[in-house]
Design a protein around this motif. Structure first.
Motif, PDB file in Angstrom:
ATOM      1  N   ARG A  19       5.667   8.604   0.958  1.00  0.00           N
ATOM      2  CA  ARG A  19       4.732   8.842   1.780  1.00  0.00           C
ATOM      3  C   ARG A  19       4.173  10.228   2.126  1.00  0.00           C
ATOM      4  NH1 ARG A  19       5.941   5.947   6.860  1.00  0.00           N
ATOM      5  NH2 ARG A  19       5.728   4.052   5.411  1.00  0.00           N
ATOM      6  N   LYS A  43       4.651   0.120  -6.652  1.00  0.00           N
ATOM      7  CA  LYS A  43       3.636  -0.445  -5.668  1.00  0.00           C
ATOM      8  C   LYS A  43       3.331   0.141  -4.400  1.00  0.00           C
ATOM      9  CE  LYS A  43       1.938  -4.977  -3.333  1.00  0.00           C
ATOM     10  NZ  LYS A  43       1.089  -4.100  -2.537  1.00  0.00           N
ATOM     11  N   LYS A  44       4.589   0.380  -3.618  1.00  0.00           N
ATOM     12  CA  LYS A  44       4.551   1.335  -2.347  1.00  0.00           C
ATOM     13  C   LYS A  44       3.676   2.544  -2.365  1.00  0.00           C
ATOM     14  CE  LYS A  44       7.851  -0.593   0.687  1.00  0.00           C
ATOM     15  NZ  LYS A  44       8.973  -0.334   1.510  1.00  0.00           N
ATOM     16  N   THR A  45       4.232   3.271  -3.563  1.00  0.00           N
ATOM     17  CA  THR A  45       3.654   4.751  -3.804  1.00  0.00           C
ATOM     18  C   THR A  45       2.052   4.362  -4.040  1.00  0.00           C
ATOM     19  OG1 THR A  45       5.421   5.646  -4.634  1.00  0.00           O
ATOM     20  CG2 THR A  45       3.530   6.819  -5.256  1.00  0.00           C
ATOM     21  N   ASP A  47       0.146   1.893  -2.885  1.00  0.00           N
ATOM     22  CA  ASP A  47      -0.428   1.606  -1.488  1.00  0.00           C
ATOM     23  C   ASP A  47      -0.688   2.992  -0.798  1.00  0.00           C
ATOM     24  OD1 ASP A  47      -0.294  -1.061  -2.458  1.00  0.00           O
ATOM     25  OD2 ASP A  47       1.461  -1.574  -1.259  1.00  0.00           O
ATOM     26  N   TYR A  48       0.035   3.800  -0.753  1.00  0.00           N
ATOM     27  CA  TYR A  48       0.067   4.893   0.061  1.00  0.00           C
ATOM     28  C   TYR A  48      -0.976   5.781  -0.500  1.00  0.00           C
ATOM     29  CZ  TYR A  48       4.770   4.045   2.058  1.00  0.00           C
ATOM     30  OH  TYR A  48       5.870   3.430   2.743  1.00  0.00           O
ATOM     31  N   LYS A  50      -3.654   4.592  -2.070  1.00  0.00           N
ATOM     32  CA  LYS A  50      -4.889   3.999  -1.550  1.00  0.00           C
ATOM     33  C   LYS A  50      -5.144   4.438  -0.258  1.00  0.00           C
ATOM     34  CE  LYS A  50      -3.820  -0.244  -3.556  1.00  0.00           C
ATOM     35  NZ  LYS A  50      -3.941  -1.297  -3.841  1.00  0.00           N
ATOM     36  N   GLU A  51      -4.091   4.450   0.771  1.00  0.00           N
ATOM     37  CA  GLU A  51      -4.222   4.453   2.294  1.00  0.00           C
ATOM     38  C   GLU A  51      -4.819   5.959   2.345  1.00  0.00           C
ATOM     39  OE1 GLU A  51      -1.859   4.227   6.224  1.00  0.00           O
ATOM     40  OE2 GLU A  51      -1.186   3.147   4.387  1.00  0.00           O
TER      41      GLU A  51
END
Length: 88
Positions: A19, A43-45, A47-48, A50-51
């Motif tokens: 993050r 996936k989490k990376t 998602d970050y 994109k955010e």
């Protein structure tokens, strides 16, 4: 996977590290992945990205892990579209 390409991290790649790294990046980021890859692992990376990054894009190409070798024209086309979008 070629054992010679593996890199052992000095410290674990934690959720917080992912993050903070993504938040610190102020550049456009374009990631190209094979549709057959282990994308869920990242996936989490993603998602970050994109955010926190309005200029992040994920491109998917059909093919094996080394898709840039087997599908070079598709890679060139997708990179060209990305550059055309942000360099005009």
């Amino acid at each position: 996977m070629d054992e010679a390409t593996k890199v052992l991290p000095i410290h674990p790649f934690t959720d917080e590290l992912a993050r903070s790294g993504v938040q610190a990046a102020k550049v456009s980021i374009f990631v190209i992945f094979s549709s057959n890859s282990d994308r869920p692992k990242y996936k989490k990376t993603f998602d970050y990205l994109k955010e926190y990054n309005p200029n992040y894009e994920l491109g998917l190409i059909e093919g094996p892990h080394d898709f840039h070798l087997t599908n070079a024209k598709e890679v060139v086309d997708i990179v060209k579209r990305y550059f055309d979008k942000y360099l005009k």
